[in-house]
Design a protein around this motif. Sequence first.
Motif, PDB file in Angstrom:
ATOM      1  N   CYS A  90      -3.052   9.514   2.386  1.00 59.08           N
ATOM      2  CA  CYS A  90      -4.198   9.335   3.286  1.00 59.08           C
ATOM      3  C   CYS A  90      -3.763   9.355   4.752  1.00 59.08           C
ATOM      4  O   CYS A  90      -2.830   8.654   5.145  1.00 59.08           O
ATOM      5  CB  CYS A  90      -4.895   8.002   2.985  1.00 59.08           C
ATOM      6  SG  CYS A  90      -6.310   7.678   4.050  1.00 59.08           S
ATOM      7  N   GLY A 118      -3.688   0.150   4.241  1.00 54.05           N
ATOM      8  CA  GLY A 118      -3.985   0.013   2.823  1.00 54.05           C
ATOM      9  C   GLY A 118      -5.187  -0.855   2.515  1.00 54.05           C
ATOM     10  O   GLY A 118      -5.409  -1.240   1.377  1.00 54.05           O
ATOM     11  N   TYR A 155       0.822  -1.208   0.000  1.00 54.64           N
ATOM     12  CA  TYR A 155       0.000   0.000   0.000  1.00 54.64           C
ATOM     13  C   TYR A 155       0.859   1.263   0.000  1.00 54.64           C
ATOM     14  O   TYR A 155       0.409   2.323  -0.415  1.00 54.64           O
ATOM     15  CB  TYR A 155      -0.988  -0.008   1.168  1.00 54.64           C
ATOM     16  CG  TYR A 155      -0.398   0.301   2.528  1.00 54.64           C
ATOM     17  CD1 TYR A 155      -0.452   1.588   3.040  1.00 54.64           C
ATOM     18  CD2 TYR A 155       0.191  -0.677   3.307  1.00 54.64           C
ATOM     19  CE1 TYR A 155       0.073   1.883   4.281  1.00 54.64           C
ATOM     20  CE2 TYR A 155       0.701  -0.409   4.549  1.00 54.64           C
ATOM     21  CZ  TYR A 155       0.647   0.881   5.032  1.00 54.64           C
ATOM     22  OH  TYR A 155       1.146   1.172   6.272  1.00 54.64           O
ATOM     23  N   ASP A 171       1.138   2.923  -3.306  1.00 56.30           N
ATOM     24  CA  ASP A 171      -0.089   3.529  -3.818  1.00 56.30           C
ATOM     25  C   ASP A 171      -0.108   5.009  -3.430  1.00 56.30           C
ATOM     26  O   ASP A 171      -0.069   5.350  -2.242  1.00 56.30           O
ATOM     27  CB  ASP A 171      -1.289   2.794  -3.215  1.00 56.30           C
ATOM     28  CG  ASP A 171      -2.616   3.262  -3.781  1.00 56.30           C
ATOM     29  OD1 ASP A 171      -2.772   4.467  -4.069  1.00 56.30           O
ATOM     30  OD2 ASP A 171      -3.517   2.421  -3.905  1.00 56.30           O
ATOM     31  N   SER A 219      -4.051   5.811   6.591  1.00 51.87           N
ATOM     32  CA  SER A 219      -3.326   4.624   6.117  1.00 51.87           C
ATOM     33  C   SER A 219      -2.621   3.885   7.250  1.00 51.87           C
ATOM     34  O   SER A 219      -2.487   2.665   7.201  1.00 51.87           O
ATOM     35  CB  SER A 219      -2.342   4.995   5.011  1.00 51.87           C
ATOM     36  OG  SER A 219      -1.341   5.848   5.512  1.00 51.87           O
ATOM     37  N   LYS A 271     -11.896   4.676   7.125  1.00 56.36           N
ATOM     38  CA  LYS A 271     -11.663   5.927   6.404  1.00 56.36           C
ATOM     39  C   LYS A 271     -12.864   6.865   6.441  1.00 56.36           C
ATOM     40  O   LYS A 271     -12.719   8.044   6.732  1.00 56.36           O
ATOM     41  CB  LYS A 271     -11.270   5.648   4.958  1.00 56.36           C
ATOM     42  CG  LYS A 271     -10.915   6.915   4.208  1.00 56.36           C
ATOM     43  CD  LYS A 271     -10.367   6.623   2.848  1.00 56.36           C
ATOM     44  CE  LYS A 271      -9.927   7.896   2.185  1.00 56.36           C
ATOM     45  NZ  LYS A 271      -9.258   7.647   0.926  1.00 56.36           N
ATOM     46  N   CYS A 306      -2.813   6.056  -0.948  1.00 54.12           N
ATOM     47  CA  CYS A 306      -2.540   5.602   0.424  1.00 54.12           C
ATOM     48  C   CYS A 306      -1.448   6.445   1.078  1.00 54.12           C
ATOM     49  O   CYS A 306      -1.523   6.738   2.270  1.00 54.12           O
ATOM     50  CB  CYS A 306      -2.140   4.135   0.445  1.00 54.12           C
ATOM     51  SG  CYS A 306      -3.509   3.000   0.138  1.00 54.12           S
ATOM     52  N   CYS A 345      -9.975   0.663   0.557  1.00 56.06           N
ATOM     53  CA  CYS A 345     -10.034   1.347   1.844  1.00 56.06           C
ATOM     54  C   CYS A 345     -10.876   0.564   2.849  1.00 56.06           C
ATOM     55  O   CYS A 345     -11.873  -0.060   2.495  1.00 56.06           O
ATOM     56  CB  CYS A 345     -10.645   2.735   1.686  1.00 56.06           C
ATOM     57  SG  CYS A 345      -9.698   3.802   0.578  1.00 56.06           S
TER      58      CYS A 345
END
Length: 93
Positions: free
Chosen positions: A48, A56, A39, A42, A51, A79, A45, A75
């Motif tokens: 975020c 991830g 993750y 990404d 995370s 989240k 991610c 997700c």
Amino acid sequence: MYKCWHHLGVNNLVVGNVLLNKIFTNYNVIARYMKGEDYLDDAKCKECKYSIVCGGGCPDLRLNNPSSKKNETYCSIFKNNMHSFLDIKYSKL
């Protein structure tokens, strides 16, 4: 033991058995998840703030549904519901 909740009951995805004192027996499955899509590779991610909580999302979905599928989301429920979870936790204190 299984590496993922999605694997429960699937015999060829068992990675070990604590009752038989065989902690890691299926090195192919373990290696697949250790070398699979990370993750941290990404971009979404990485940006975020959740995370660190979700890691991830589901690794099984990440491996079996490559990130090239733009409409897929990995997700976790945290989240979009973190405030609700924190409110519930706080109210129990």
